[in-house]
Scaffold this motif. Structure first.
Motif, short mmCIF file in Angstrom:
data_model
loop_
_atom_site.label_atom_id
_atom_site.label_comp_id
_atom_site.label_asym_id
_atom_site.label_seq_id
_atom_site.Cartn_x
_atom_site.Cartn_y
_atom_site.Cartn_z
N PHE A 54 0.84 -1.19 0.00
CA PHE A 54 0.00 0.00 0.00
C PHE A 54 0.88 1.24 0.00
O PHE A 54 1.87 1.31 0.70
N LYS A 55 0.52 2.22 -0.79
CA LYS A 55 1.32 3.45 -0.92
C LYS A 55 0.92 4.52 0.09
O LYS A 55 1.60 5.51 0.25
N LYS A 56 -0.25 4.34 0.72
CA LYS A 56 -0.71 5.29 1.73
C LYS A 56 -1.54 4.52 2.75
O LYS A 56 -1.86 3.34 2.56
N THR A 57 -1.88 5.18 3.82
CA THR A 57 -2.68 4.55 4.87
C THR A 57 -3.95 3.97 4.26
O THR A 57 -4.65 4.64 3.51
N THR A 58 -4.23 2.71 4.60
CA THR A 58 -5.35 1.99 4.00
C THR A 58 -6.20 1.33 5.08
O THR A 58 -5.66 0.70 5.99
N GLN A 86 -6.35 11.29 1.66
CA GLN A 86 -5.08 10.67 2.04
C GLN A 86 -5.26 9.25 2.57
O GLN A 86 -4.29 8.57 2.86
N ASP A 138 -0.48 1.00 7.43
CA ASP A 138 0.25 2.20 7.00
C ASP A 138 0.97 1.96 5.68
O ASP A 138 0.88 0.87 5.10
N ASP A 139 1.69 2.96 5.22
CA ASP A 139 2.37 2.86 3.93
C ASP A 139 3.56 1.90 3.94
O ASP A 139 4.15 1.63 2.90
N LYS A 140 3.89 1.35 5.09
CA LYS A 140 4.97 0.36 5.20
C LYS A 140 4.38 -1.05 5.40
O LYS A 140 5.09 -1.95 5.80
N ASN A 141 3.06 -1.18 5.18
CA ASN A 141 2.34 -2.45 5.32
C ASN A 141 2.32 -2.99 6.75
O ASN A 141 2.32 -4.20 6.98
#
Length: 161
Positions: A54-58, A86, A138-141
């Protein structure tokens, strides 16, 4: 009288919090890394969506079309999605009879975020035991929040911060 009411409220909140923690104890842990393996799922609009990198909070929201709490709370997820560019939102249907059942649920609530058709493998991978359940990634999975049951719009948003 006011002191007694206050004490009762504190006791109620403590019991509620303890039950919530117990109910969510079998879910993925906060701080746990989502495995980088790419899992592709079919969406209602006949596309595929990947549950990785994921490139952004998901927010990954797991629901069942027959779940009454899902019917009540899904509008909060839709509002969160519409108001917060976002934040990425993916809903994954589980325990459904057929694609039409999921489509009817989506249409009834006028959902505009991606709806994926989940599998038993996904259900087990994300340790889903009840509905609705969701994770904030988060963007770091990494899992930064999780919950099972009803969540308000503000509750969903605050967990993404």
């Amino acid at each position: 009288m006011l002191k007694s009411l206050f004490i009762q409220a504190v006791v109620f909140l403590a019991i509620f919090q303890a039950l919530t923690m117990f109910r969510e104890s079998d879910m993925l842990s906060t701080g746990e890394q989502i495995t980088p393996q790419t899992v592709s799922l079919e969406t209602l609009d006949d596309k595929t969506i990947e549950l990785a990198n994921f490139k952004k909070t998901t927010i990954i929201y797991f629901f069942a079309p027959w779940c009454q709490i899902c019917h009540i709370s899904i509008s909060n997820l839709q509002e969160t999605y519409e108001k917060n560019q976002q934040i990425n939102v993916i809903a994954i249907a589980l325990d459904y009879v057929d694609k039409k059942e999921v489509f009817d649920f989506s249409s009834q609530h006028q959902l505009t975020f991606p709806i994926a058709l989940g599998t038993e493998q996904i259900k087990h991978q994300f340790k889903i035991e009840g509905y609705p359940s969701y994770y904030v990634i988060d963007d770091k999975n990494t899992v930064i929040a999780k919950s099972m049951g009803y969540s308000s719009e503000i509750g969903l948003f605050l967990r993404t911060l």
